[in-house]
Design a protein around this motif. Structure first.
Motif, PDB file in Angstrom:
ATOM      1  N   VAL A  39       0.828  -1.207   0.000  1.00  0.00           N
ATOM      2  CA  VAL A  39       0.000   0.000   0.000  1.00  0.00           C
ATOM      3  C   VAL A  39       0.863   1.257   0.000  1.00  0.00           C
ATOM      4  O   VAL A  39       1.970   1.260   0.534  1.00  0.00           O
ATOM      5  CB  VAL A  39      -0.958   0.015   1.214  1.00  0.00           C
ATOM      6  CG1 VAL A  39      -0.191   0.127   2.526  1.00  0.00           C
ATOM      7  CG2 VAL A  39      -2.005   1.106   1.096  1.00  0.00           C
ATOM      8  N   ALA A  40       0.320   2.305  -0.601  1.00  0.00           N
ATOM      9  CA  ALA A  40       0.871   3.657  -0.501  1.00  0.00           C
ATOM     10  C   ALA A  40      -0.151   4.509   0.258  1.00  0.00           C
ATOM     11  O   ALA A  40      -1.343   4.179   0.282  1.00  0.00           O
ATOM     12  CB  ALA A  40       1.112   4.239  -1.890  1.00  0.00           C
ATOM     13  N   SER A  41       0.321   5.614   0.840  1.00  0.00           N
ATOM     14  CA  SER A  41      -0.606   6.468   1.583  1.00  0.00           C
ATOM     15  C   SER A  41      -1.414   7.384   0.658  1.00  0.00           C
ATOM     16  O   SER A  41      -2.425   7.932   1.081  1.00  0.00           O
ATOM     17  CB  SER A  41       0.154   7.308   2.617  1.00  0.00           C
ATOM     18  OG  SER A  41       1.036   8.223   1.970  1.00  0.00           O
ATOM     19  N   ASN A  42      -0.966   7.534  -0.581  1.00  0.00           N
ATOM     20  CA  ASN A  42      -1.666   8.406  -1.531  1.00  0.00           C
ATOM     21  C   ASN A  42      -2.293   7.566  -2.654  1.00  0.00           C
ATOM     22  O   ASN A  42      -2.166   6.350  -2.675  1.00  0.00           O
ATOM     23  CB  ASN A  42      -0.692   9.436  -2.117  1.00  0.00           C
ATOM     24  CG  ASN A  42       0.415   8.787  -2.942  1.00  0.00           C
ATOM     25  OD1 ASN A  42       0.897   7.708  -2.628  1.00  0.00           O
ATOM     26  ND2 ASN A  42       0.827   9.455  -4.007  1.00  0.00           N
ATOM     27  N   ASP A  43      -2.942   8.256  -3.588  1.00  0.00           N
ATOM     28  CA  ASP A  43      -3.519   7.599  -4.754  1.00  0.00           C
ATOM     29  C   ASP A  43      -2.422   7.556  -5.816  1.00  0.00           C
ATOM     30  O   ASP A  43      -2.294   8.470  -6.628  1.00  0.00           O
ATOM     31  CB  ASP A  43      -4.738   8.388  -5.248  1.00  0.00           C
ATOM     32  CG  ASP A  43      -5.446   7.705  -6.409  1.00  0.00           C
ATOM     33  OD1 ASP A  43      -5.056   6.579  -6.780  1.00  0.00           O
ATOM     34  OD2 ASP A  43      -6.380   8.313  -6.958  1.00  0.00           O
ATOM     35  N   SER A  44      -1.605   6.504  -5.784  1.00  0.00           N
ATOM     36  CA  SER A  44      -0.414   6.423  -6.634  1.00  0.00           C
ATOM     37  C   SER A  44      -0.625   5.493  -7.820  1.00  0.00           C
ATOM     38  O   SER A  44      -1.631   4.798  -7.908  1.00  0.00           O
ATOM     39  CB  SER A  44       0.786   5.932  -5.823  1.00  0.00           C
ATOM     40  OG  SER A  44       0.773   4.526  -5.694  1.00  0.00           O
ATOM     41  N   SER A  45       0.391   5.470  -8.688  1.00  0.00           N
ATOM     42  CA  SER A  45       0.394   4.564  -9.841  1.00  0.00           C
ATOM     43  C   SER A  45       1.413   3.434  -9.658  1.00  0.00           C
ATOM     44  O   SER A  45       1.729   2.728 -10.609  1.00  0.00           O
ATOM     45  CB  SER A  45       0.738   5.352 -11.116  1.00  0.00           C
ATOM     46  OG  SER A  45      -0.181   6.401 -11.310  1.00  0.00           O
ATOM     47  N   ALA A  46       1.924   3.270  -8.438  1.00  0.00           N
ATOM     48  CA  ALA A  46       3.003   2.314  -8.169  1.00  0.00           C
ATOM     49  C   ALA A  46       2.566   0.873  -8.411  1.00  0.00           C
ATOM     50  O   ALA A  46       1.401   0.510  -8.220  1.00  0.00           O
ATOM     51  CB  ALA A  46       3.489   2.458  -6.735  1.00  0.00           C
ATOM     52  N   THR A  47       3.553   0.057  -8.833  1.00  0.00           N
ATOM     53  CA  THR A  47       3.327  -1.365  -9.051  1.00  0.00           C
ATOM     54  C   THR A  47       4.400  -2.169  -8.326  1.00  0.00           C
ATOM     55  O   THR A  47       5.467  -1.651  -7.997  1.00  0.00           O
ATOM     56  CB  THR A  47       3.366  -1.723 -10.553  1.00  0.00           C
ATOM     57  OG1 THR A  47       4.651  -1.412 -11.079  1.00  0.00           O
ATOM     58  CG2 THR A  47       2.279  -0.997 -11.324  1.00  0.00           C
ATOM     59  N   LEU A  48       4.102  -3.446  -8.098  1.00  0.00           N
ATOM     60  CA  LEU A  48       5.028  -4.350  -7.422  1.00  0.00           C
ATOM     61  C   LEU A  48       5.069  -5.669  -8.167  1.00  0.00           C
ATOM     62  O   LEU A  48       4.030  -6.173  -8.614  1.00  0.00           O
ATOM     63  CB  LEU A  48       4.562  -4.602  -5.980  1.00  0.00           C
ATOM     64  CG  LEU A  48       5.365  -5.607  -5.159  1.00  0.00           C
ATOM     65  CD1 LEU A  48       6.761  -5.072  -4.856  1.00  0.00           C
ATOM     66  CD2 LEU A  48       4.619  -5.942  -3.872  1.00  0.00           C
ATOM     67  N   LYS A  49       6.289  -6.228  -8.295  1.00  0.00           N
ATOM     68  CA  LYS A  49       6.443  -7.604  -8.761  1.00  0.00           C
ATOM     69  C   LYS A  49       7.438  -8.282  -7.837  1.00  0.00           C
ATOM     70  O   LYS A  49       8.275  -7.616  -7.209  1.00  0.00           O
ATOM     71  CB  LYS A  49       6.877  -7.684 -10.230  1.00  0.00           C
ATOM     72  CG  LYS A  49       8.194  -7.047 -10.557  1.00  0.00           C
ATOM     73  CD  LYS A  49       8.463  -7.130 -12.059  1.00  0.00           C
ATOM     74  CE  LYS A  49       9.708  -6.352 -12.438  1.00  0.00           C
ATOM     75  NZ  LYS A  49      10.001  -6.443 -13.879  1.00  0.00           N
ATOM     76  N   ILE A  50       7.330  -9.615  -7.737  1.00  0.00           N
ATOM     77  CA  ILE A  50       8.165 -10.377  -6.802  1.00  0.00           C
ATOM     78  C   ILE A  50       8.715 -11.608  -7.513  1.00  0.00           C
ATOM     79  O   ILE A  50       7.984 -12.306  -8.224  1.00  0.00           O
ATOM     80  CB  ILE A  50       7.358 -10.821  -5.563  1.00  0.00           C
ATOM     81  CG1 ILE A  50       6.753  -9.599  -4.867  1.00  0.00           C
ATOM     82  CG2 ILE A  50       8.240 -11.616  -4.592  1.00  0.00           C
ATOM     83  CD1 ILE A  50       5.799  -9.945  -3.740  1.00  0.00           C
ATOM     84  N   TYR A  99       7.961   2.950  -8.575  1.00  0.00           N
ATOM     85  CA  TYR A  99       7.396   4.008  -7.747  1.00  0.00           C
ATOM     86  C   TYR A  99       6.260   4.791  -8.403  1.00  0.00           C
ATOM     87  O   TYR A  99       5.420   5.366  -7.712  1.00  0.00           O
ATOM     88  CB  TYR A  99       8.496   4.968  -7.289  1.00  0.00           C
ATOM     89  CG  TYR A  99       8.947   5.955  -8.347  1.00  0.00           C
ATOM     90  CD1 TYR A  99       8.569   7.292  -8.263  1.00  0.00           C
ATOM     91  CD2 TYR A  99       9.741   5.574  -9.421  1.00  0.00           C
ATOM     92  CE1 TYR A  99       8.976   8.209  -9.220  1.00  0.00           C
ATOM     93  CE2 TYR A  99      10.164   6.475 -10.363  1.00  0.00           C
ATOM     94  CZ  TYR A  99       9.773   7.791 -10.270  1.00  0.00           C
ATOM     95  OH  TYR A  99      10.180   8.697 -11.206  1.00  0.00           O
ATOM     96  N   ASP A 100       6.198   4.820  -9.753  1.00  0.00           N
ATOM     97  CA  ASP A 100       5.150   5.587 -10.429  1.00  0.00           C
ATOM     98  C   ASP A 100       4.493   4.824 -11.582  1.00  0.00           C
ATOM     99  O   ASP A 100       3.872   5.431 -12.454  1.00  0.00           O
ATOM    100  CB  ASP A 100       5.689   6.930 -10.918  1.00  0.00           C
ATOM    101  CG  ASP A 100       6.744   6.803 -12.006  1.00  0.00           C
ATOM    102  OD1 ASP A 100       7.178   5.664 -12.309  1.00  0.00           O
ATOM    103  OD2 ASP A 100       7.143   7.846 -12.546  1.00  0.00           O
ATOM    104  N   ALA A 106       3.738   9.347  -8.348  1.00  0.00           N
ATOM    105  CA  ALA A 106       4.707   8.711  -7.445  1.00  0.00           C
ATOM    106  C   ALA A 106       4.043   8.303  -6.136  1.00  0.00           C
ATOM    107  O   ALA A 106       3.212   9.030  -5.594  1.00  0.00           O
ATOM    108  CB  ALA A 106       5.863   9.661  -7.168  1.00  0.00           C
ATOM    109  N   ALA A 107       4.431   7.128  -5.648  1.00  0.00           N
ATOM    110  CA  ALA A 107       3.897   6.614  -4.385  1.00  0.00           C
ATOM    111  C   ALA A 107       4.503   7.361  -3.198  1.00  0.00           C
ATOM    112  O   ALA A 107       5.647   7.812  -3.245  1.00  0.00           O
ATOM    113  CB  ALA A 107       4.189   5.129  -4.261  1.00  0.00           C
ATOM    114  N   GLN A 108       3.730   7.444  -2.134  1.00  0.00           N
ATOM    115  CA  GLN A 108       4.184   8.037  -0.883  1.00  0.00           C
ATOM    116  C   GLN A 108       4.004   7.028   0.238  1.00  0.00           C
ATOM    117  O   GLN A 108       3.002   6.309   0.287  1.00  0.00           O
ATOM    118  CB  GLN A 108       3.376   9.295  -0.548  1.00  0.00           C
ATOM    119  CG  GLN A 108       3.510  10.397  -1.568  1.00  0.00           C
ATOM    120  CD  GLN A 108       2.585  11.570  -1.284  1.00  0.00           C
ATOM    121  OE1 GLN A 108       1.698  11.494  -0.447  1.00  0.00           O
ATOM    122  NE2 GLN A 108       2.779  12.659  -2.008  1.00  0.00           N
TER     123      GLN A 108
END
Length: 119
Positions: A39-50, A99-100, A106-108
């Motif tokens: 999760v990010a604290s803002n409305d971000s465009s961040a993505t995650l892969k593992i 991050y974006d 950008a995620a926060q």
């Protein structure tokens, strides 16, 4: 049912991100990834892969993280192949946080939490 000990890995990145983040660590023993929360604290465009150092999206294909303090959760059905990812002792775990996303917001204050079972 799952047996054995569980352990969590929690990563918190404070502030507004200005670059991708790629935490890595070596698996101390054989373990199985059971759950991911991101999760990010803002409305971000961040993505995650593992994945691993050999294949950075072997476990979880790139997907949006949660926004505005509401985590996205990933479990068995969300992992590649619909199975719990298994790590052998010595595997290098790689998280790739974009991050974006595709040059979006950008995620926060990002928090990533992973739950593993021994074995």
């Amino acid at each position: 049912t799952m047996q054995g000990n569980k352990q969590m890995v929690v990563i918190h990145i404070p502030g507004t991100l200005s670059a991708n983040i790629t935490p890595k660590w070596t698996a101390e023993h054989g373990m199985t990834l059971l759950h991911v929360s991101a999760v990010a604290s803002n409305d971000s465009s961040a993505t995650l892969k593992i994945g691993t150092s050999a294949d950075d999206d072997a476990f979880l294909a790139e997907a949006a993280i949660g926004d505005s303090g509401t985590p996205v959760e990933k479990a068995r059905a969300d992992f590649v192949g619909g199975e719990f990812p298994r790590l052998a002792k010595g595997d290098i775990v790689v998280l790739t946080l974009d991050y974006d996303g595709a040059s979006g917001t950008a995620a926060q204050n990002v928090t990533l939490a992973l739950t593993f079972a021994e074995g």
